[in-house]
Design a protein around this motif. Structure first.
Motif, PDB file in Angstrom:
ATOM      1  N   ARG A  56     -55.978  10.881 -22.472  1.00 24.78           N
ATOM      2  CA  ARG A  56     -57.334  10.379 -22.274  1.00 24.78           C
ATOM      3  C   ARG A  56     -57.419   9.738 -20.899  1.00 24.78           C
ATOM      4  NH1 ARG A  56     -59.644   7.842 -27.684  1.00 24.78           N
ATOM      5  NH2 ARG A  56     -61.475   8.819 -26.808  1.00 24.78           N
ATOM      6  N   PRO A  78     -64.371   5.456 -26.421  1.00 23.29           N
ATOM      7  CA  PRO A  78     -63.021   5.264 -26.914  1.00 23.29           C
ATOM      8  C   PRO A  78     -63.018   4.318 -28.109  1.00 23.29           C
ATOM      9  CG  PRO A  78     -63.340   4.122 -24.819  1.00 23.29           C
ATOM     10  CD  PRO A  78     -64.572   4.906 -25.078  1.00 23.29           C
ATOM     11  N   TYR A 134     -58.861   5.813 -19.871  1.00 22.89           N
ATOM     12  CA  TYR A 134     -59.133   5.201 -21.173  1.00 22.89           C
ATOM     13  C   TYR A 134     -59.274   3.684 -21.054  1.00 22.89           C
ATOM     14  CZ  TYR A 134     -58.289   3.763 -26.001  1.00 22.89           C
ATOM     15  OH  TYR A 134     -58.389   3.190 -27.236  1.00 22.89           O
ATOM     16  N   SER A 181     -60.945  13.134 -29.097  1.00 21.48           N
ATOM     17  CA  SER A 181     -61.005  13.030 -27.644  1.00 21.48           C
ATOM     18  C   SER A 181     -62.467  12.978 -27.243  1.00 21.48           C
ATOM     19  CB  SER A 181     -60.327  14.213 -26.975  1.00 21.48           C
ATOM     20  OG  SER A 181     -61.041  15.373 -27.271  1.00 21.48           O
ATOM     21  N   GLU A 223     -53.339   4.908 -29.068  1.00 21.88           N
ATOM     22  CA  GLU A 223     -53.407   5.179 -27.634  1.00 21.88           C
ATOM     23  C   GLU A 223     -52.443   4.248 -26.922  1.00 21.88           C
ATOM     24  OE1 GLU A 223     -56.477   5.654 -29.176  1.00 21.88           O
ATOM     25  OE2 GLU A 223     -56.420   7.786 -28.609  1.00 21.88           O
TER      26      GLU A 223
END
Ligand SMILES: CC(C)(COP(=O)(O)OP(=O)(O)OC[C@H]1O[C@@H](n2cnc3c(N)ncnc32)[C@H](O)[C@@H]1OP(=O)(O)O)[C@@H](O)C(=O)NCCC(=O)NCCS
Length: 178
Positions: free
Chosen positions: A136, A170, A139, A166, A113
């Motif tokens: 996302r 997280p 996030y 997803s 990410e």
């Protein structure tokens, strides 16, 4: 134009580096849940993780870590963090560190990410074969910033099943909350 220096030696990151990593995190991820030393110690204690550091003149100037997911091959991987001392950025150290993580992944699929406004990191990841596969929202908990999920499909034959991760809690993605 920034002068490229000789490659910096990359080696194992150890618990003795945790405080220095936390110091760098505070500089690099200020306002986005920088990891404390305890977080690095936890990461280093996991047998599924691979952490490396870049040193020059005995000082840690960069660090990076990746986690192997799942119990059985074919394994997938997730980059947990990567950072280079601001005074040493733009000299190829980030690329060296990421290359080392990808070597550990050995051609397996790698996810990460990255903040959608992090142009330097996104450019590095693209240049190493990552592509954006998801977005996302919020996030990053403290700043509320969005993240792209990026994926690199390595050389190893791999059958992708289902959608990219997803929703839900997280994972400890790059620069995100643990
Ligand atoms: C992202 C980061 C690790 C890159 O480290 P670095 O040592 O500066 O990167 P390198 O010198 O190896 O550069 C590799 C590539 O990154 C990209 N890049 C690096 N700095 C850049 C900048 N300021 N703007 C745009 N692209 C940049 C380029 O694609 C570069 O390749 P090139 O030199 O062939 O053009 C570093 O900027 C950093 O620590 N950032 C703060 C922490 C962070 O955001 N980590 C990622 C969280 S997901």
């Amino acid at each position: 134009m920034i002068a490229r220096l000789e490659p910096v030696p990359i080696g194992a990151l150890t618990p003795a580096d945790a405080e220095r990593c936390a110091q760098l995190e505070g500089q690099l991820f200020d306002g986005d849940d920088p990891w404390p030393a305890a977080a690095f110690n936890r990461e280093l204690a996991s047998a599924h993780n691979h952490y490396v550091g870049a040193r020059t003149d005995g000082m840690l100037v960069g660090y990076a870590g990746i986690s192997r997911l799942g119990r059985k091959p074919p394994f997938e991987y997730e980059v947990h963090t990567i950072g280079v001392d601001p005074a040493y950025q733009g000299r190829g150290i980030g690329r060296q560190l990421l290359d080392e993580l990808l070597h550990f992944a050995d051609g397996g699929v790698v996810y990460l990410e990255v903040r959608t406004d992090n142009e330097a990191a996104i450019s590095l990841y693209r240049s190493m074969g990552f592509t954006q596969v998801g977005l996302r929202r919020r996030y990053y908990r403290v700043s509320g910033a969005d993240a792209y999920t990026m994926r690199r499909v390595g050389a190893r034959p791999h059958k992708w099943v289902g959608a990219p991760p997803s929703g839900g809690a997280p994972p400890p993605g790059c620069g995100g909350a643990l």
